[in-house]
Design an enzyme around this catalytic site. Sequence first.
Site, PDB file in Angstrom:
ATOM      1  N   ALA A 198      -8.107   2.603  -4.028  1.00 35.09           N
ATOM      2  CA  ALA A 198      -7.834   1.746  -5.183  1.00 35.09           C
ATOM      3  C   ALA A 198      -6.329   1.789  -5.454  1.00 35.09           C
ATOM      4  O   ALA A 198      -5.608   2.604  -4.875  1.00 35.09           O
ATOM      5  CB  ALA A 198      -8.589   2.251  -6.410  1.00 35.09           C
ATOM      6  N   LYS A 199      -5.871   0.931  -6.295  1.00 35.74           N
ATOM      7  CA  LYS A 199      -4.474   1.003  -6.754  1.00 35.74           C
ATOM      8  C   LYS A 199      -4.384   0.243  -8.062  1.00 35.74           C
ATOM      9  O   LYS A 199      -5.196  -0.651  -8.324  1.00 35.74           O
ATOM     10  CB  LYS A 199      -3.543   0.362  -5.726  1.00 35.74           C
ATOM     11  CG  LYS A 199      -2.100   0.817  -5.839  1.00 35.74           C
ATOM     12  CD  LYS A 199      -1.888   2.166  -5.191  1.00 35.74           C
ATOM     13  CE  LYS A 199      -0.452   2.628  -5.251  1.00 35.74           C
ATOM     14  NZ  LYS A 199      -0.240   3.783  -4.359  1.00 35.74           N
ATOM     15  N   GLY A 200      -3.377   0.584  -8.852  1.00 33.75           N
ATOM     16  CA  GLY A 200      -3.213  -0.129 -10.111  1.00 33.75           C
ATOM     17  C   GLY A 200      -1.758  -0.163 -10.501  1.00 33.75           C
ATOM     18  O   GLY A 200      -0.901   0.443  -9.848  1.00 33.75           O
ATOM     19  N   VAL A 226      -7.147  -2.585  -8.779  1.00 30.46           N
ATOM     20  CA  VAL A 226      -7.955  -3.127  -7.690  1.00 30.46           C
ATOM     21  C   VAL A 226      -8.707  -1.973  -7.048  1.00 30.46           C
ATOM     22  O   VAL A 226      -8.108  -0.981  -6.641  1.00 30.46           O
ATOM     23  CB  VAL A 226      -7.083  -3.858  -6.634  1.00 30.46           C
ATOM     24  CG1 VAL A 226      -7.939  -4.276  -5.433  1.00 30.46           C
ATOM     25  CG2 VAL A 226      -6.412  -5.081  -7.244  1.00 30.46           C
TER      26      VAL A 226
END
Length: 412
Positions: free
Chosen positions: A103-105, A58
């Site tokens: 962001a992050k994933g 995201v």
Amino acid sequence: MAMNAAETTNYFLRRAFELIGMGRRYEVLLMTPSRELRVELPIPMDDGSIGNFIGYRVQHDNSRGPFKGGLRYHHEVNTDEVRSLASLMTWKTALVGVPFGGAKGGIECDPRTMSSGELERLTRRFVDAIGDLIGPHTDIPAPDVNTNAQIMAWFFDQYSRRHGFQPAVVTGKPVELHGSLGRGAATGRGCMFAIRECLRTDGASLEGARFVVQGFGNVGSWFARLTHERGGKILAVSDVSGGIFKGDGLDIPALQRHVAETGSVVEFPGSEPISNADLLTHECDVLVPAALGHVLNAENAGEVRAKYVLEGANGPCTAEASDILDQRGVVTIPDIFANAGGVTVSYFEWTQNLQNFRWTEDKVNEELEKTMVGAYRGIREVMSRYKCSMRTAAFVRAVEAVKTATDMRGLQ
Ligand code: NAD
């Protein structure tokens, strides 16, 4: 019904928006992620079968710089959690003034049941799946729960196979492979600076202060070690297998050797067992949740017997818990400040990669300290301006920075 992780982050954000009178237009703009990606990751497993995993990335906001945020490998990774963590990264990078967005994933998987070969294949597959949307000036991942320098090394290698030599595509790499000195310890060290400053404001110090730490991974173990070195007493720690307690303080270097040998803190000689639930309500000066989200909630926040909650983990308090702690006068040092040391040194790593120049560890640690102390002063200034909690003040500062960048860039 309790709010999910993304709603909780927005609940905290709304408080900041209300305080500074941000209009509805900004609310939508600053809460909505830019892009949400979900990918299927089929890989051959060691037993000959095909494993199919789901990966997420995201990208929340990039008005201040490239998207930036960690990768989590965990069986509970899902869109809601990643969305919340991506948003937190936007506010964290803005608060400490590093030139990144958020962001992050993550990948929904249980790395404890997977071999190193399976993890490598999964990581490489993930890089191929999201490769067009990341890059040293686009989106730069980093380690988070259950990911480490080795995984970042595979990530860098796989990306570089298609795009040429690109160490700046990911941070938290091994020091031998373009990683930064001091990155491993950075988040725990930043947490230590954060609580040191708070204690100083209140006329106290790390020396002799009593700490309870949930999670003994990257963040928890470095925090415990650095605080112990400065005279702090670590009364209890835990990991996913259980917790341990010692009334006059644990010997952290010896505990680290025990963890290296056995893989867990449990059964550390000379300690007593304690459950993760009891640990969170144990009497101490500083409670440090440094594992997963929402561990402090409406059920247990009233029982917390600490003066400070230092959020080493991202999102360890539900909205209800945060309000209960505030009402009870327990000072919460919010995640977007407390654990910002990781992304700060990730920024130093990225700049070193772009310049092909290595900083000394002392330089990294000094710059980290300056950044954390500077952010703390900024938060205190907002706290006295608005008479608000440290969490709201941190969000106010972050939101102001992102709003300014958004306005200046324009929306055309
Ligand atoms: P890690 O994988 O290195 O360690 C996680 C620790 O939590 C391990 O000791 C694990 O056993 C423990 N744990 C897992 N489930 C648990 C449970 N149910 N009860 C008790 N303990 C449990 O991860 P990390 O990198 O240390 O991250 C921890 C937290 O800090 C996460 O919330 C992460 O988002 C946040 N964080 C990490 C960084 C970083 O640089 N690594 C930066 C900022 C924030």
